[in-house]
Design a protein around this motif. Structure first.
Motif, PDB file in Angstrom:
ATOM      1  N   PHE A   1     -10.383  37.518  81.503  1.00 14.73           N
ATOM      2  CA  PHE A   1     -10.121  35.814  80.826  1.00 14.73           C
ATOM      3  C   PHE A   1     -10.450  34.937  81.687  1.00 14.73           C
ATOM      4  CE2 PHE A   1      -7.163  32.348  80.305  1.00 14.73           C
ATOM      5  CZ  PHE A   1      -7.274  32.229  78.910  1.00 14.73           C
ATOM      6  N   TYR A   2     -10.551  35.302  82.993  1.00 19.32           N
ATOM      7  CA  TYR A   2     -10.859  34.359  84.176  1.00 19.32           C
ATOM      8  C   TYR A   2     -12.138  34.543  84.639  1.00 19.32           C
ATOM      9  CZ  TYR A   2      -6.336  32.605  83.965  1.00 19.32           C
ATOM     10  OH  TYR A   2      -5.057  31.896  83.836  1.00 19.32           O
ATOM     11  N   ASP A   3     -12.997  35.205  83.924  1.00 17.98           N
ATOM     12  CA  ASP A   3     -14.524  35.306  84.127  1.00 17.98           C
ATOM     13  C   ASP A   3     -15.194  34.079  83.388  1.00 17.98           C
ATOM     14  OD1 ASP A   3     -17.193  35.812  84.317  1.00 17.98           O
ATOM     15  OD2 ASP A   3     -17.060  37.945  83.837  1.00 17.98           O
TER      16      ASP A   3
ATOM     17  N   VAL B   1      -8.462  17.781  83.686  1.00 21.39           N
ATOM     18  CA  VAL B   1      -9.156  19.032  84.322  1.00 21.39           C
ATOM     19  C   VAL B   1      -8.983  19.995  83.560  1.00 21.39           C
ATOM     20  CG1 VAL B   1      -7.183  19.513  85.815  1.00 21.39           C
ATOM     21  CG2 VAL B   1      -9.389  20.019  86.622  1.00 21.39           C
ATOM     22  N   GLN B   2      -8.136  20.403  82.948  1.00 21.34           N
ATOM     23  CA  GLN B   2      -7.924  21.488  81.939  1.00 21.34           C
ATOM     24  C   GLN B   2      -8.852  21.845  81.051  1.00 21.34           C
ATOM     25  OE1 GLN B   2      -5.452  19.054  82.070  1.00 21.34           O
ATOM     26  NE2 GLN B   2      -3.768  19.789  82.462  1.00 21.34           N
ATOM     27  N   GLY B   3      -9.629  20.990  80.510  1.00 23.55           N
ATOM     28  CA  GLY B   3     -10.763  21.139  79.505  1.00 23.55           C
ATOM     29  C   GLY B   3     -12.130  21.288  80.110  1.00 23.55           C
TER      30      GLY B   3
ATOM     31  N   ARG C   1       3.690  15.008  86.001  1.00 30.37           N
ATOM     32  CA  ARG C   1       4.350  15.784  84.555  1.00 30.37           C
ATOM     33  C   ARG C   1       4.790  17.321  85.124  1.00 30.37           C
ATOM     34  NH1 ARG C   1       0.160  16.853  81.964  1.00 30.37           N
ATOM     35  NH2 ARG C   1       0.314  19.083  82.802  1.00 30.37           N
ATOM     36  N   PRO C   2       3.766  18.109  85.613  1.00 25.38           N
ATOM     37  CA  PRO C   2       4.165  19.332  85.822  1.00 25.38           C
ATOM     38  C   PRO C   2       5.198  19.492  86.893  1.00 25.38           C
ATOM     39  CG  PRO C   2       2.123  18.972  86.387  1.00 25.38           C
ATOM     40  CD  PRO C   2       2.272  17.848  85.723  1.00 25.38           C
ATOM     41  N   MET C   3       4.931  18.529  87.976  1.00 24.90           N
ATOM     42  CA  MET C   3       6.197  18.642  88.879  1.00 24.90           C
ATOM     43  C   MET C   3       7.576  18.407  88.408  1.00 24.90           C
ATOM     44  SD  MET C   3       4.535  16.537  92.194  1.00 24.90           S
ATOM     45  CE  MET C   3       5.686  17.098  93.606  1.00 24.90           C
TER      46      MET C   3
ATOM     47  N   PHE D   1       1.061  31.170  77.295  1.00 20.81           N
ATOM     48  CA  PHE D   1      -0.106  31.739  77.145  1.00 20.81           C
ATOM     49  C   PHE D   1      -1.170  30.849  77.649  1.00 20.81           C
ATOM     50  CE2 PHE D   1       1.564  32.024  72.722  1.00 20.81           C
ATOM     51  CZ  PHE D   1       2.385  33.332  72.693  1.00 20.81           C
ATOM     52  N   ALA D   2      -2.286  31.189  78.398  1.00 23.93           N
ATOM     53  CA  ALA D   2      -3.399  30.334  78.404  1.00 23.93           C
ATOM     54  C   ALA D   2      -4.492  30.364  77.574  1.00 23.93           C
ATOM     55  CB  ALA D   2      -3.939  30.797  80.044  1.00 23.93           C
ATOM     56  N   VAL D   3      -5.240  29.615  77.435  1.00 19.53           N
ATOM     57  CA  VAL D   3      -6.235  29.439  76.065  1.00 19.53           C
ATOM     58  C   VAL D   3      -7.372  29.083  76.527  1.00 19.53           C
ATOM     59  CG1 VAL D   3      -6.735  28.519  74.049  1.00 19.53           C
ATOM     60  CG2 VAL D   3      -4.280  28.273  74.668  1.00 19.53           C
TER      61      VAL D   3
HETATM   62  C1  HEM Z   1       6.603  23.945  86.583  1.00 19.28           C
HETATM   63  C2  HEM Z   1       5.786  24.691  86.977  1.00 19.28           C
HETATM   64  C3  HEM Z   1       4.530  25.091  86.585  1.00 19.28           C
HETATM   65  C4  HEM Z   1       3.906  26.101  85.633  1.00 19.28           C
HETATM   66  C5  HEM Z   1       4.668  26.850  84.679  1.00 19.28           C
HETATM   67  C6  HEM Z   1       2.718  25.629  85.662  1.00 19.28           C
HETATM   68  C7  HEM Z   1       1.801  26.500  84.850  1.00 19.28           C
HETATM   69  C8  HEM Z   1       0.451  26.387  84.850  1.00 19.28           C
HETATM   70  C9  HEM Z   1      -0.429  27.060  83.796  1.00 19.28           C
HETATM   71  C10 HEM Z   1       0.007  28.199  83.159  1.00 19.28           C
HETATM   72  C11 HEM Z   1      -1.697  26.442  84.061  1.00 19.28           C
HETATM   73  C12 HEM Z   1      -2.962  26.947  83.531  1.00 19.28           C
HETATM   74  C13 HEM Z   1      -3.453  28.107  83.708  1.00 19.28           C
HETATM   75  C14 HEM Z   1      -4.779  28.476  82.798  1.00 19.28           C
HETATM   76  O1  HEM Z   1      -5.127  27.594  82.076  1.00 19.28           O
HETATM   77  O2  HEM Z   1      -5.634  29.311  83.271  1.00 19.28           O
HETATM   78  C15 HEM Z   1      -1.814  25.437  84.988  1.00 19.28           C
HETATM   79  C16 HEM Z   1      -2.693  24.635  85.386  1.00 19.28           C
HETATM   80  C17 HEM Z   1      -2.480  23.391  86.003  1.00 19.28           C
HETATM   81  N1  HEM Z   1      -1.434  23.135  86.807  1.00 19.28           N
HETATM   82 FE1  HEM Z   1       0.486  23.839  86.833  1.00 19.28          FE
HETATM   83  N2  HEM Z   1       2.295  24.679  86.449  1.00 19.28           N
HETATM   84  C18 HEM Z   1       3.397  24.201  87.001  1.00 19.28           C
HETATM   85  C19 HEM Z   1       3.502  23.323  88.068  1.00 19.28           C
HETATM   86  C20 HEM Z   1       2.378  22.588  88.395  1.00 19.28           C
HETATM   87  C21 HEM Z   1       2.688  21.414  89.394  1.00 19.28           C
HETATM   88  C22 HEM Z   1       3.642  21.240  90.258  1.00 19.28           C
HETATM   89  C23 HEM Z   1       1.169  20.878  89.474  1.00 19.28           C
HETATM   90  C24 HEM Z   1       0.910  19.676  90.347  1.00 19.28           C
HETATM   91  C25 HEM Z   1       1.439  19.165  91.268  1.00 19.28           C
HETATM   92  C26 HEM Z   1       0.567  21.694  88.486  1.00 19.28           C
HETATM   93  C27 HEM Z   1      -0.674  21.178  88.351  1.00 19.28           C
HETATM   94  C28 HEM Z   1      -1.650  21.756  87.320  1.00 19.28           C
HETATM   95  C29 HEM Z   1      -3.145  21.339  86.951  1.00 19.28           C
HETATM   96  C30 HEM Z   1      -3.698  20.405  87.706  1.00 19.28           C
HETATM   97  C31 HEM Z   1      -3.743  22.363  86.338  1.00 19.28           C
HETATM   98  C32 HEM Z   1      -5.064  22.567  85.814  1.00 19.28           C
HETATM   99  C33 HEM Z   1      -5.871  23.336  86.552  1.00 19.28           C
HETATM  100  C34 HEM Z   1      -7.241  23.576  86.060  1.00 19.28           C
HETATM  101  O3  HEM Z   1      -7.472  23.465  84.716  1.00 19.28           O
HETATM  102  O4  HEM Z   1      -8.066  24.085  86.888  1.00 19.28           O
HETATM  103  N3  HEM Z   1       1.434  22.430  87.937  1.00 19.28           N
HETATM  104  N4  HEM Z   1      -0.185  25.135  85.499  1.00 19.28           N
END
Ligand code: HEM
Length: 416
Positions: free
Chosen positions: A58-60, A84-86, A242-244, A292-294
């Motif tokens: 998946f990460y290839d 950045v996700q897209g 948001r994710p923090m 899931f990751a997509v």
């Molecule tokens: C709450 C706990 C967290 C969970 C469960 C989580 C989970 C995830 C997951 C599943 C992804 C996507 C992986 C993928 O698409 O392959 C992701 C991406 C990301 N997360 Fe988190 N995350 C968390 C906390 C954080 C925190 C604290 C930050 C920033 C300070 C953060 C910033 C990001 C960013 C910027 C991405 C996009 C990365 C990319 O697309 O290259 N996340 N996270």
């Protein structure tokens, strides 16, 4: 050898995803006895992968892309548009670097310090007779930490409203009806807030230190040298805040783990032979959070004899991979000590995605998350005592994110 990917027979499975939630892929992996199968979700042929080998595929980046992969409802709430996700390729690598340069030792030390400070302040202000919900308290503590660390101004009187808006973003993407629309409205408001902040920083209406994320993001340029537009810079700022704030979900799970496994909680009390880190890693492995990751296949290719067609929606099971029997002994048991001397690969433990931080989509905030969780555990165990009143600790596997029903209530707290 070539063959068809095993099929999850029947009609569209969108309702089953909603009903089974985190266990959708795990259930079919077990029924069909396979780490790869094909199904239909939201009217579209979808491949599901699980396990570390599935994750490695998946990460290839030559075989999968992110553009055009995330469902619109997720972009309209959780991710925001243009983030950045897209992105893929050079554009992704350049944008991701903007996040990764923030993740240094100084940041980790500051976040640790801020978390402890704001936890203490929260309990001092609450008064010892009040019953508090750990999940809701964590949102406030973390939002303060996140804003101070990133340099975003946050007035005392707006904290609760902002915490509500930000949590709507991660509580709504999988929801239907009213809760989902609440998420969309909160997304507009949060974007507006952050666009204003970016504008104010650009016009020097507010002064921020140059080492703050909001300073860096408001001046960031894309890989062609163009200044990021205000909307995109705001979406990326929210990709920090948001994710923090969403780490509050794991704070709730820390509370649940301490309740479910009191012997493990006892071991956390300044014992030399037990590490807080093992406990929080096990919380991240054992409890569900991000299902899931997509992605979408970006080429026709064969893997393990199975044919993959370009453009196929693909889900990677994060929850199930962390419980895959090929990588985890007795995965159904909560055993923090499994992390003693454990060998991590980029693909075997992926609660926040797998692969590379710099060239792939692995979560930029994984280390921050660990620091915030460790500071929280240490504070709750070694700086405080409290009682846990009778309550409903249950959670639903189709509630995404899953949080115990009473949000982990505590009372009678006192500092040690
Ligand atoms: C709450 C706990 C967290 C969970 C469960 C989580 C989970 C995830 C997951 C599943 C992804 C996507 C992986 C993928 O698409 O392959 C992701 C991406 C990301 N997360 Fe988190 N995350 C968390 C906390 C954080 C925190 C604290 C930050 C920033 C300070 C953060 C910033 C990001 C960013 C910027 C991405 C996009 C990365 C990319 O697309 O290259 N996340 N996270």
């Amino acid at each position: 050898m070539s063959g068809e990917i095993p099929k999850d027979e029947g009609l569209d499975k969108t309702l089953s995803v909603l009903k089974e939630g985190y266990e959708f892929i795990l259930n079919r992996k077990e029924d069909l006895n396979t780490d790869v199968f094909e199904t239909r979700i939201l009217g579209e042929k979808t491949i599901c992968l699980t396990g570390s080998e599935g994750a490695e595929l998946f990460y290839d980046n030559d075989r999968f892309r992110r553009s055009d992969a995330a469902p619109r409802r997720v972009e309209k709430t959780l991710f925001g548009e243009g983030g950045v996700q897209g992105l893929d390729g050079a554009e992704h690598h350049h944008r991701k670097a903007m996040f990764m340069t923030l993740m240094d030792d100084d940041s980790m030390m500051e976040i640790d310090r801020l978390m402890r400070k704001y936890w203490r302040r929260y309990f001092e202000a609450a008064g010892s007779l009040e019953t508090i919900e750990l999940y809701e308290a964590a949102k406030i503590v973390i939002l303060r930490t996140a804003c101070e660390w990133t340099g975003v101004p946050l007035r005392e009187e707006e904290i609760e409203e902002r915490a509500r808006q930000i949590s709507d973003l991660f509580e709504s993407p999988a929801a239907l009806g009213v809760q989902h629309w609440k998420g969309r409205i909160s997304r507009s408001k949060a974007n507006e807030w952050m666009e204003e902040v970016i504008e104010d920083v650009r016009k020097e209406k507010i002064s921020v230190d140059e080492d703050r994320a909001v300073f860096a993001f408001s001046r960031a340029r894309d890989e062609k040298g163009e200044l990021l537009d205000k909307k995109t810079a705001a979406v990326e700022m929210l990709n920090l805040i948001r994710p923090m704030t969403a780490v509050s979900v794991w704070v709730a799970m820390i509370g649940l783990a301490m309740h479910e496994f009191p012997r493990e909680k006892e071991k956390l009390k300044r014992t030399e032979h037990y590490k807080i880190e093992w406990f929080i890693q096990e919380v991240r492995r054992y409890y569900p959070f991000f299902p899931f990751a997509v992605a979408r296949t970006d080429a026709d290719f064969k893997w393990k004899g199975y044919e993959f067609k370009e453009g196929t929606l693909t889900l990677l099971d994060l929850y199930g991979t962390n419980r895959h029997p090929a990588d985890w002994i007795r995965p159904e048991e909560f055993m923090p000590e499994r992390f003693r001397g454990w060998q991590q690969t980029p693909f075997n433990f992926i609660p926040q995605g797998g692969g590379s931080y710099d060239f792939g989509h692995r979560c930029a905030g994984e280390f921050i998350t660990i620091v915030m969780m460790k500071a929280t555990v240490d504070f709750l165990v070694n700086e405080m005592d409290y009682d846990v009143p009778e309550q409903d600790f249950g959670f639903e596997f189709n509630d995404i994110p899953a949080v115990p029903n009473d949000k982990v209530k505590i009372n009678n707290y006192r500092f040690q």
